[in-house]
Design a protein around this motif. Sequence first.
Motif, PDB file in Angstrom:
ATOM      1  N   VAL A  25       0.824  -1.208   0.000  1.00 55.80           N
ATOM      2  CA  VAL A  25       0.000   0.000   0.000  1.00 55.80           C
ATOM      3  C   VAL A  25       0.856   1.256   0.000  1.00 55.80           C
ATOM      4  O   VAL A  25       0.701   2.133  -0.842  1.00 55.80           O
ATOM      5  CB  VAL A  25      -0.962  -0.002   1.209  1.00 55.80           C
ATOM      6  CG1 VAL A  25      -1.708   1.313   1.308  1.00 55.80           C
ATOM      7  CG2 VAL A  25      -1.944  -1.145   1.087  1.00 55.80           C
ATOM      8  N   LYS A  26       1.759   1.358   0.967  1.00 56.03           N
ATOM      9  CA  LYS A  26       2.519   2.600   1.098  1.00 56.03           C
ATOM     10  C   LYS A  26       3.642   2.720   0.080  1.00 56.03           C
ATOM     11  O   LYS A  26       4.122   3.808  -0.171  1.00 56.03           O
ATOM     12  CB  LYS A  26       3.094   2.708   2.512  1.00 56.03           C
ATOM     13  CG  LYS A  26       2.040   2.935   3.551  1.00 56.03           C
ATOM     14  CD  LYS A  26       2.656   3.149   4.902  1.00 56.03           C
ATOM     15  CE  LYS A  26       1.593   3.465   5.920  1.00 56.03           C
ATOM     16  NZ  LYS A  26       2.150   3.757   7.218  1.00 56.03           N
ATOM     17  N   LEU A  76       1.558   0.907  -4.443  1.00 59.91           N
ATOM     18  CA  LEU A  76       0.322   1.573  -4.843  1.00 59.91           C
ATOM     19  C   LEU A  76       0.430   3.095  -4.771  1.00 59.91           C
ATOM     20  O   LEU A  76      -0.046   3.797  -5.656  1.00 59.91           O
ATOM     21  CB  LEU A  76      -0.846   1.093  -3.981  1.00 59.91           C
ATOM     22  CG  LEU A  76      -1.336  -0.322  -4.253  1.00 59.91           C
ATOM     23  CD1 LEU A  76      -2.455  -0.688  -3.292  1.00 59.91           C
ATOM     24  CD2 LEU A  76      -1.809  -0.466  -5.678  1.00 59.91           C
ATOM     25  N   TYR A  77       1.035   3.591  -3.712  1.00 59.79           N
ATOM     26  CA  TYR A  77       1.186   5.039  -3.574  1.00 59.79           C
ATOM     27  C   TYR A  77       2.028   5.604  -4.720  1.00 59.79           C
ATOM     28  O   TYR A  77       1.659   6.591  -5.340  1.00 59.79           O
ATOM     29  CB  TYR A  77       1.825   5.342  -2.222  1.00 59.79           C
ATOM     30  CG  TYR A  77       1.954   6.802  -1.908  1.00 59.79           C
ATOM     31  CD1 TYR A  77       0.872   7.521  -1.438  1.00 59.79           C
ATOM     32  CD2 TYR A  77       3.160   7.469  -2.078  1.00 59.79           C
ATOM     33  CE1 TYR A  77       0.985   8.867  -1.138  1.00 59.79           C
ATOM     34  CE2 TYR A  77       3.281   8.811  -1.783  1.00 59.79           C
ATOM     35  CZ  TYR A  77       2.191   9.503  -1.316  1.00 59.79           C
ATOM     36  OH  TYR A  77       2.312  10.824  -1.032  1.00 59.79           O
ATOM     37  N   SER A  80      -7.556   7.953  -3.175  1.00 65.38           N
ATOM     38  CA  SER A  80      -6.491   8.152  -2.193  1.00 65.38           C
ATOM     39  C   SER A  80      -6.978   7.876  -0.780  1.00 65.38           C
ATOM     40  O   SER A  80      -6.223   7.354   0.056  1.00 65.38           O
ATOM     41  CB  SER A  80      -5.961   9.581  -2.311  1.00 65.38           C
ATOM     42  OG  SER A  80      -4.868   9.777  -1.481  1.00 65.38           O
ATOM     43  N   GLU A  96      -9.059   5.609   0.039  1.00 65.17           N
ATOM     44  CA  GLU A  96      -9.036   4.148   0.188  1.00 65.17           C
ATOM     45  C   GLU A  96      -7.671   3.652   0.646  1.00 65.17           C
ATOM     46  O   GLU A  96      -7.556   2.887   1.601  1.00 65.17           O
ATOM     47  CB  GLU A  96      -9.407   3.481  -1.132  1.00 65.17           C
ATOM     48  CG  GLU A  96      -9.277   1.984  -1.095  1.00 65.17           C
ATOM     49  CD  GLU A  96      -9.515   1.332  -2.443  1.00 65.17           C
ATOM     50  OE1 GLU A  96      -9.567   0.092  -2.473  1.00 65.17           O
ATOM     51  OE2 GLU A  96      -9.629   2.033  -3.463  1.00 65.17           O
ATOM     52  N   SER A  97      -6.613   4.106  -0.014  1.00 67.62           N
ATOM     53  CA  SER A  97      -5.285   3.613   0.359  1.00 67.62           C
ATOM     54  C   SER A  97      -4.814   4.185   1.693  1.00 67.62           C
ATOM     55  O   SER A  97      -4.174   3.486   2.473  1.00 67.62           O
ATOM     56  CB  SER A  97      -4.271   3.901  -0.748  1.00 67.62           C
ATOM     57  OG  SER A  97      -4.193   5.269  -1.012  1.00 67.62           O
TER      58      SER A  97
END
Length: 161
Positions: free
Chosen positions: A41-42, A45-46, A140, A142-143
């Motif tokens: 995620v961090k 995806l970011y 954003s 969501e993540s």
Amino acid sequence: MARVTVKDLNVFARTYHFFTRLSANFGWRFVATLLSAFVGVKGVLYTLGFTSYLPYIRYKVGVTEPTRYQAFLTVSRLPWALKAMIGMVSDLLPVAGLHKRYYILGSAVLGTISSAVLAAAPIRRWGGGVVAAILLFLVSLESATGALWGTEGQGGVSASA
């Protein structure tokens, strides 16, 4: 004083031994959760999400002015800046007796729907980019909300605990 060996200096060996000890102490599921939160995620995806914003906003939405692009970027990154507030609200206002689970579920549903609309809908025709900015904010969100569970809290903790 401890003796330093070549094995101690090898970053890969030290990392492997660290994760082995971590897994032995806390279990492989905990290690998998940490890796998915920080790397998935961090990290991935970011990075992928924000590096794709410029081409998306420029070609799909039709925004070419740098100041409008900065406004889009600011709105889309706002959930990451408000992550502490999201965590505080989820801790103070549990839903159905749980602190974070339904906040994460709700943001995942909103983010998934927003991603689908951003990919499929003719965004350029809708609201001069305002709709796109709101949808990017929800993606954003969501993540950022999902990252709360993996690092700052326990997703299914009961409010009475």
